[in-house]
Enzyme design. Sequence first.
Site, PDB file in Angstrom:
ATOM      1  N   SER A 123       5.199   8.021   3.803  1.00  0.00           N
ATOM      2  CA  SER A 123       6.006   7.156   4.653  1.00  0.00           C
ATOM      3  C   SER A 123       5.722   5.708   4.274  1.00  0.00           C
ATOM      4  O   SER A 123       4.945   5.432   3.376  1.00  0.00           O
ATOM      5  CB  SER A 123       5.652   7.382   6.114  1.00  0.00           C
ATOM      6  N   LYS A 124       6.360   4.818   4.978  1.00  0.00           N
ATOM      7  CA  LYS A 124       6.176   3.398   4.687  1.00  0.00           C
ATOM      8  C   LYS A 124       4.706   3.021   4.737  1.00  0.00           C
ATOM      9  O   LYS A 124       4.187   2.322   3.879  1.00  0.00           O
ATOM     10  CB  LYS A 124       6.938   2.571   5.723  1.00  0.00           C
TER      11      LYS A 124
END
Length: 470
Positions: free
Chosen positions: A237-238
């Site tokens: 994810s980010k």
Amino acid sequence: MTVRVRFAPSPTGYMHVGNARTALFNWLFARKQDGTFILRIEDTDQQRHIEASLKVITDGLQWLGLDWDEGPEVEGDYGPYFQSQRTEHYFTHAQCLITEGKAYPCTCEIAPQTEAPAPCECRNQPRDESFALESGMAVRIINDKRREHFDDIVQGSLSFDTEQFGDFILVKSDGTPTYNFANVVDDHMMGVTHVIRGDDHVSNTPRQLMLYRAFEYEPPSFAHLPQILGPDGARLSKRHGAAALTDYREMGFLPEALVNYLALLGWAPEGEQEFLPLDELVKQFELENVRKSAGRFDFDKLIHLNSMYMQQLPVSERADLAKRALVRGGVITENEAANPKTQEQITAVTEALGNRFRYGEQFFEFGGHFFKTHIEIPDELKDHFESEDVRSALYEAAKRFEQLSKWNESNIEQVIRSSAKDQGLKAAPVIHAIRVALSGDTVGPSLFQLVLLVGQERTVQRIKRALNRD
RNA sequence: GGCCCCAUGGUCAAGUGGUCAAGACACCAGCCUUUCAAGCUGGAGACCCGGGUUCAAUCCCCGGUGGGGUCACCA
């Protein structure tokens, strides 16, 4: 039978690298088998920003170099390729299952999040051929509770008890199909022979198999790809190492390198060569060689591959990457970037950096100081200017630089070497000190090139500043 | 929690019932060099645990542990 595969993203507004890899594997398989790669947009749910979201997908695929044979923009014989435009098909398919007694309309309220939606009264109402599905009615399957088994190309033999799924919903009461239902209808109608997707879909497969059975359709083959995890083993994810395809683009990675890397994550070629451009991947790719278990994303390896692809690029293209990084990082403005003199400077620095420049954003590290008006010298590097001999040599070098009529590499080298020698010093300490004075760093390209590129005026100025400062 | 799946160095990843258990990235050292990178040479580092089966298990079977996926009128 010719192979037909599809990549079926839903337009969420961004493309996850995991999805990108799914697309890649579908594409590789299609090209390898001389089959057809279909792009289908699963937009039954989100109607908002569909155009922008579609563009994210098509841009992403194009950037990676994955072309589709059927789908948006290119069309094909099995369209439309947007689920939102295929409602009539879902409708008739649902109708058909109902009249065959394999599904039933239901108007009950089903409590959300109950496990295995239990059958309700609606199930036993008789329907004849004249039955017409109306809006406001959900359609549910008649689950006859069995075991569904299938042989997954990568996961092997899998088997599920269908009881756990209950009489799951096929068509929602607003008339839109659920994912599993639309998927089966579309895959069948589009002649899809191999469903290649992320392994988060394995538990959807038995439901879909139930539908194939109900329709009396031949199910396709399935291949479920392992997950891509972040560097720390958490979901990518980010926060855990950049999830969106565009992130990688913005960090200045080359699509060729990313494709190569992604292919190596979960799959391995027969040979030992890992530098495999797209055409080579097509030759070597085998679904059977895909691993079962999830892999972590390794940035170092991506950078390494990127560096290999960078080295094959002409300077002009590397300079372009450098320029974008500088603009993005706010070191120079768009306007400055467009200036031919700046362009020239960027190209020269890119050239001097050579293979040290491994991906776009890294240009700051080694090249940023060339474009800044002021550079900072970190405290821990200031001891380069402590020795009196070195200071004298630097002072002398600055003076000679100032008077140099021809600013070229050999003159620069001569100034430095003679300044050091006149002070009874070896060249090395002087060279190191000048490097620090000019760039605020101890690493970088050949010093004589560095001096050349920093330019006469700034070189003199930076050496003097470094001497005064401590 | 139910169901399903997975498990080889730090990471990716070959592979086999008997092997010195490949290779890549990262790491360490040496060479080279004005630094760094690259290059070359060398090095350290792995079969999750416990039971079986077998003359022999990293590999086959069972159990455990750990990890993941999924359990919607989302896709």
